[in-house]
Write an enzyme that holds these catalytic residues in place. Structure first.
Site, PDB file in Angstrom:
ATOM      1  N   CYS A 640       0.846  -1.193   0.000  1.00 18.89           N
ATOM      2  CA  CYS A 640       0.000   0.000   0.000  1.00 18.89           C
ATOM      3  C   CYS A 640       0.880   1.241   0.000  1.00 18.89           C
ATOM      4  CB  CYS A 640      -0.920   0.008   1.224  1.00 18.89           C
ATOM      5  SG  CYS A 640      -2.070   1.411   1.241  1.00 18.89           S
ATOM      6  N   TRP A 687      -1.587   4.389  -5.117  1.00 22.01           N
ATOM      7  CA  TRP A 687      -2.028   5.624  -5.767  1.00 22.01           C
ATOM      8  C   TRP A 687      -0.813   6.321  -6.342  1.00 22.01           C
ATOM      9  CZ3 TRP A 687      -2.481   4.633  -0.511  1.00 22.01           C
ATOM     10  CH2 TRP A 687      -1.560   5.272   0.326  1.00 22.01           C
TER      11      TRP A 687
END
Length: 688
Positions: A640, A687
């Site tokens: 992540c 992201w």
């Protein structure tokens, strides 16, 4: 209803005592029904028809809630035929960009002697694509974004499933696809590629090659380059000619409201339903967010010039459920100083109420955002005023500019030329100007505020990985977010919309009878980022910085299960930060889990020594341990954080570990990692 019937029975009996000779109970009931029906048809229906006519005539002034969609309204073929359209542009959009591009294509169609409409596949009967060939010179354009790891966007999910399952005949379909994605992700533009290939498999005729938009570079330039080549091909295909005029085409007309419009009919920031923020009712979703009270906010950093927020949102009585690894979406509010600045520059009373009404009466999208509302509301909640404007906006701004030098510069930026692209890149992208900065720097540019609201894209909700477990915190959701604030090359301070909005809220405890802290519109989005079904399965978590967020929820959940006496597998965390004394977030909490035997933790400090150390370096240092877990014990591996650099480096290191420790050739190691991904044993929440 049962109680009302019982109460009416004595009245019926009295009636029968008078007229009982001529009528039985069933006769009376029949007469009552017939009489009520006649009264409704001749009196009420007529009144309602008149009221409906008045309401329809004044819909642009009093329409305050979206009208209910008739069952036939999902037929885009009927709409096209009844309104003489031959182009339909579908969009799959998660952040609004694909929808914006679709609108621009539909709008430009009239410059080429054609008539277009925008359509949301979620609201259409997509099987009607088989009938599109019945419309002369028809064309379907698909602006399709890819979400996550090669998945369709939420509104394109059903269309994607239909294409997968369908075996329909699309031989009469002319189509073109523009794909939107990000090269930092492994499955770059996967949805656009799939739709482009699948429509051809089903017999469709590709009018022009698929466009590829890269959001990591300049997706606006990619789109313009593609469409400027696309339209000439359309003209050639259908034997039409461009008008040659590049004039401004308004999609909406302005309706100004006076003081007679009741305040209760004016939107104040709601996403869809009027008063939905006051009269809350589940289920809560993107169009109906829950108004959550912030109960805690604190800075997790102990020093330095950066901040990381820990925020706790109350979801008591919301009936919202979440799992560790899910996302929470926050609808933000623009900085009031920026909003006020626009009103000041343009000399507009921001509290005046207006509506933008679609000039196309057949369009299902009557307004660009909820109307009527005040300009202040539009600029605060509905319009994106902080992003770099796209190039097409500069052409429109030029029309409102009186200084010739400024006008020529705006025209240059809006032109699809090498010089224009270079100027846009330097003056807008590199210098990081938003619309407020542009209006501030170009003193003679005074656009009509209603047109500006039409041109600018909708502000989007922000998604955050939930950093809590519902087993430990069933009535609250925790957010871990880095505060965005930086100086631009022009000397201005830019702030992240959502993080600064959250930071500006002063939370108050949930005490009955006392004033509450301001509420925030939120909803939960489900994720595939999940703990293994079996708690005994080992997990490896890799997340520097705020990438720790979902793993905090994972660790909480495993600690909870261990406290309940359940067998729990190894939980290994690879965390990274700059300096231990400044930005090691949740350090005390994590140390406690280590002491309890719930967690094994390895921390990389990139700035605490001369040579920078990152999480991928720690993985290589423990290559044998990592291989034992993923190669022998079938551990699940999670990543992540930053997709552009960290996630790629970690992926390369994992492949190297599989090669070196597993004794596999390069191709075999790559295939092994891909199998892990397919089996959901290698998951990424990243992201760019």
């Amino acid at each position: 209803m049962a109680d009302a019937t019982v109460e009416a029975e004595p009245q019926v009996e009295a009636f029968l005592e008078v007229f009982g000779i001529a009528f039985g109970l069933s006769d009376v009931i029949l007469l009552v029904v017939l009489g009520a029906g006649a009264f409704w048809y001749f009196v009420l229906k007529k009144d309602n028809s008149q009221n409906d006519a008045v309401a329809n005539f004044q819909s642009y002034t009093i329409q305050s809630t979206p009208s209910t969609t008739r069952q036939s309204d999902n037929s885009f073929i009927n709409k096209m035929k009844s309104s003489g359209r031959n182009i339909v542009v579908f969009y799959g959009s998660q952040t609004g960009t694909a929808e914006e591009f679709a609108g621009r294509l539909a709008k430009e169609a009239q410059r080429y002697g054609m008539k277009g409409m925008v359509a949301d596949p979620e609201e259409c009967s997509m099987e009607e694509l088989t009938q599109l060939g019945d419309i002369e010179n028809s064309l379907a354009i698909f602006c399709m974004a890819t979400y996550g790891e090669g998945d369709p966007t939420d509104n394109a999910q059903e269309f994607y499933e239909w294409l997968q399952q369908g075996d329909c005949e699309l031989s009469g379909l002319n189509y073109a696809v523009f794909a939107l994605g990000n090269k930092t992700y492994e499955h770059y533009n996967a949805m656009g590629k799939y739709i482009d290939a699948r429509l051809e498999e089903l017999g469709g005729s590709r009018v022009f090659e698929m466009g590829m938009g890269d959001d990591d570079s300049n997706i606006e330039e990619d789109f313009i380059t593609w469409k400027d080549r696309f339209w000439p091909m359309v003209c050639e295909k259908f034997g039409v000619e461009a008008s040659g005029e590049d004039v401004s085409i308004r999609q909406y007309r302005l309706v100004s409201h006076d003081d007679t419009l009741a305040p209760e009919k004016v939107y104040t920031g709601e996403v869809a339903r009027l008063h939905s923020y006051k009269t809350q009712r589940p289920p809560f979703d993107p169009k109906n967010p829950f108004m959550s009270q912030m109960t805690l906010q604190k800075d997790l950093h102990k020093g330095g010039d950066r901040s990381c927020l820990h925020v706790e949102m109350d979801i008591t009585n919301s009936k919202m459920r979440y799992d560790a690894g899910d996302h929470i979406a926050v609808y933000p509010k623009n900085d009031s100083a920026l909003v006020d600045k626009i009103g000041e520059i343009l000399g507009v009373d921001l509290d005046s109420v207006f509506s933008l009404v679609n000039l196309d009466e057949d369009s299902s999208k009557k307004h660009p955002f909820p109307c009527p509302c005040s300009y202040r509301t539009a600029l605060s909640y509905y319009v994106d005023i902080t992003s770099n404007p796209r190039t097409h906006i500069f052409k429109e701004l030029a029309e409102y500019t009186t200084d010739e030098k400024e006008k020529e510069m705006l025209k240059l930026i809006g032109a699809n030329t090498p010089e224009g692209k270079e100027k846009y890149n330097k003056w807008v992208s590199v210098d990081n100007r938003n619309i407020v900065h542009i209006l501030d720097d170009l003193k003679s540019c005074k656009p009509a505020l209603d047109h500006l609201c039409e041109l600018l894209p909708r502000i989007q909700c922000r998604y955050y990985s939930i950093s809590s477990s519902p087993k430990v915190y069933p009535n609250s959701i925790h957010i871990t977010a880095a505060l965005v604030k930086y100086e631009t090359p022009t000397g201005r301070i830019n702030k992240g919309v959502a993080t600064n909005y959250l930071q500006g809220i002063v939370p108050r405890p949930l005490v009955e009878g006392e004033e509450k802290s301001p509420v925030v519109p939120v909803f939960v989005r489900k994720s595939q980022f999940r703990l293994p079904t079996r708690p005994q399965t080992p997990i490896i978590m890799i997340g520097p910085g705020t990438g720790l967020a979902p793993f905090r929820g994972f660790i909480q959940e495993r600690a909870y299960m261990k406290d309940e006496g359940k067998p729990v597998g190894e939980s290994i965390l690879f965390f990274g930060c700059r300096k231990k004394a400044e930005d090691f977030i949740y350090q005390e909490e994590l140390d406690e889990y280590v002491n309890k035997g719930v967690l094994t933790m390895h921390v990389a400090y990139s700035r605490d020594q001369e040579k920078k150390v990152y999480v991928q370096h720690l993985l290589m240092d423990r290559a044998k341990e990592v291989w034992r877990l993923i190669g022998v014990e079938n551990a699940h591996l999670y990543v992540c954080g930053d997709a552009k650099q960290m996630a790629r480096d970690v992926h390369d290191v994992i492949e190297k570990i599989v090669r070196d420790e597993g004794g596999l050739a390069e191709a075999e190691a790559s295939a092994y990692v891909k199998r892990m991904e397919a089996q959901k044993r290698y998951s990424a929440d990243v992201w760019s």
